[in-house]
Design an enzyme around this catalytic site. Structure first.
Site, PDB file in Angstrom:
ATOM      1  N   HIS A  91      29.548  39.827  34.250  1.00 34.90           N
ATOM      2  CA  HIS A  91      29.441  39.946  35.715  1.00 34.90           C
ATOM      3  C   HIS A  91      29.321  41.562  36.032  1.00 34.90           C
ATOM      4  O   HIS A  91      30.036  42.290  35.470  1.00 34.90           O
ATOM      5  CB  HIS A  91      30.907  39.305  36.244  1.00 34.90           C
ATOM      6  CG  HIS A  91      30.877  39.186  37.779  1.00 34.90           C
ATOM      7  ND1 HIS A  91      31.098  40.310  38.592  1.00 34.90           N
ATOM      8  CD2 HIS A  91      30.495  38.209  38.443  1.00 34.90           C
ATOM      9  CE1 HIS A  91      31.000  39.834  39.850  1.00 34.90           C
ATOM     10  NE2 HIS A  91      30.608  38.702  40.070  1.00 34.90           N
TER      11      HIS A  91
ATOM     12  N   GLU B  26      22.401  37.774  40.327  1.00 36.00           N
ATOM     13  CA  GLU B  26      23.169  38.301  41.233  1.00 36.00           C
ATOM     14  C   GLU B  26      22.944  39.955  41.644  1.00 36.00           C
ATOM     15  O   GLU B  26      23.473  40.797  41.132  1.00 36.00           O
ATOM     16  CB  GLU B  26      24.600  38.444  40.846  1.00 36.00           C
ATOM     17  CG  GLU B  26      25.434  37.027  40.644  1.00 36.00           C
ATOM     18  CD  GLU B  26      26.807  36.759  40.697  1.00 36.00           C
ATOM     19  OE1 GLU B  26      27.203  35.983  41.603  1.00 36.00           O
ATOM     20  OE2 GLU B  26      27.607  37.703  40.107  1.00 36.00           O
TER      21      GLU B  26
HETATM   22  P1  PGA Z   1      30.473  36.860  46.639  1.00 35.67           P
HETATM   23  O1  PGA Z   1      30.570  37.185  44.967  1.00 35.67           O
HETATM   24  O2  PGA Z   1      30.142  35.402  46.800  1.00 35.67           O
HETATM   25  O3  PGA Z   1      31.862  37.034  47.231  1.00 35.67           O
HETATM   26  O4  PGA Z   1      29.372  37.851  47.099  1.00 35.67           O
HETATM   27  C1  PGA Z   1      29.635  36.413  44.139  1.00 35.67           C
HETATM   28  C2  PGA Z   1      29.951  37.074  42.752  1.00 35.67           C
HETATM   29  O5  PGA Z   1      30.553  38.313  42.406  1.00 35.67           O
HETATM   30  O6  PGA Z   1      30.044  36.063  41.872  1.00 35.67           O
END
Ligand code: PGA
Length: 257
Positions: A96, A177
Site C-alpha cells: 500500500h 491507487e
Molecule cells: P481512501 O483510501 O478510499 O480513503 O482514499 C483508499 C486506500 O488507501 O486504500
C-alpha cells in the site's frame, strides 16, 4: 470476473466499533449476490471478527490482512508473517502506498511479501500508483495516456512481476491507487476520473500480459463508485475512508451488483 470490493479500515476502530462495523457489513453483503467482498480490519481484530462471523460465514464475504512481513519467521519484533495469517484470512493487501511512503517499503521487500503470501495460499492485492497528479488535460483525455506518462505504477508492477512465474502471476490482484487521490492525510483529495483510471488499468493488464484483475482505489464513495465499476478494465474497488461507514460502504456495494 465478479466485482471484488475490498474494505481497508487502516488504523481505525476500537474492538467494539470493529465488531459493530463488521456485523453491519455482513448484513449488507448477505442481501447482495454476484460480487466478492473482502474486509481488511486492523490485524488485532481479525480473530474477534472471524469468531463473530463463526459458522454463519457468508460465502462471498472474506477477511484480508492490511500487510504482512517479508520474512517467513524469526526475530522481527512486532511483525506478522504470512503463515500466521493462513486459515484466518484469504487475501492480503501488499505494498500500500502508505507502507511504501511512511515505512519506506521497497519493491524488493514487496516482492518477498507477495511470494510469501502466495506460498501461504493467500491472494495478494498488490497496490501500485503514481505519486504525482497528471495534468488536467491528460485526466480529461486519457486516450492519449501511454507507458511513458504513467511509469510509476507500471514499474512498481513490473518489479514484482519479473520475480513471479506465469502461474503465480495468475494469482495476483492489482490495486491501482493513484497516491494523489488517496484520502486521509489532511489534504483534500478527489478520485481520479473513471476513464483515466480505466486507461491506466488497461496499461496494467497489458504490462501483466494477462487479464489480471485490477481494482481502483482512492477517494471512492457511494456517489462515484459506479463511475469506476462501469469501466471495462476495472474489476473492483479498494475503499479506505468510506468503508468505515456502513451506509456509505453498502451504497458502494450496491453499485457493484
Ligand atoms: P481512501 O483510501 O478510499 O480513503 O482514499 C483508499 C486506500 O488507501 O486504500
Amino acid at each position: 470476473m465478479r466485482p471484488l470490493i475490498v474494505a481497508n479500515w487502516k488504523m481505525n476502530t476500537n474492538l467494539s466499533e470493529a465488531l459493530i462495523l463488521a456485523n453491519g457489513v455482513k448484513k449488507a453483503v448477505a442481501d447482495l449476490s454476484g460480487l466478492d467482498v473482502v474486509l481488511c480490519p486492523p490485524s488485532l481484530w481479525l480473530v474477534p471478527i472471524s469468531e463473530q462471523y463463526g459458522h454463519h460465514q457468508i460465502k462471498h464475504l472474506f477477511l484480508g490482512a492490511q500487510n504482512l512481513f517479508w520474512a517467513p519467521s524469526g526475530a522481527y519484533t512486532g511483525e506478522i508473517s504470512a503463515t500466521m495469517l493462513t486459515g484466518l484470512v484469504d487475501y492480503a493487501i501488499i505494498g500500500h502506498s502508505e507502507r511504501r511512503r511512511l515505512f519506506h517499503e521497497t519493491d524488493a521487500e514487496i516482492t518477498k511479501k507477495v511470494l510469501l503470501a502466495l506460498d501461504a495460499g493467500l491472494k495478494p492485492i498488490l497496490c501500485v500508483g503514481e505519486l504525482k497528479k497528471p495534468s488536467a488535460d491528460l485526466i480529461a483525455s486519457p486516450e492519449e495516456l501511454n507507458h511513458s506518462q504513467i511509469r510509476q505504477p507500471l514499474e512498481e508492477l513490473e518489479n514484482v512481476l519479473s520475480h513471479l512465474s506465469s502461474k503465480q502471476r495468475e494469482q495476483l490482484i492489482v490495486a491501482y491507487e493513484p497516491v494523489w487521490a488517496i484520502s486521509g492525510h489532511g489534504v483534500k483529495t478527489e478520485a481520479a476520473g473513471g476513464h483515466y483510471a480505466n486507461q491506466v488499468a488497461k496499461l496494467i493488464k497489458d504490462e501483466a500480459g494477462i487479464d489480471i484483475p485490477v481494482l481502483y482505489g482512492g477517494s471512492v464513495k457511494g456517489d462515484n463508485a459506479g463511475q469506476f465499476l462501469s469501466q471495462e478494465n476495472i474489476n473492483g474497488l479498494l475503499v479506505g475512508g468510506a468503508s468505515l461507514k456502513v451506509n456509505e460502504f453498502s451504497s458502494i456495494l450496491k453499485s457493484a451488483v
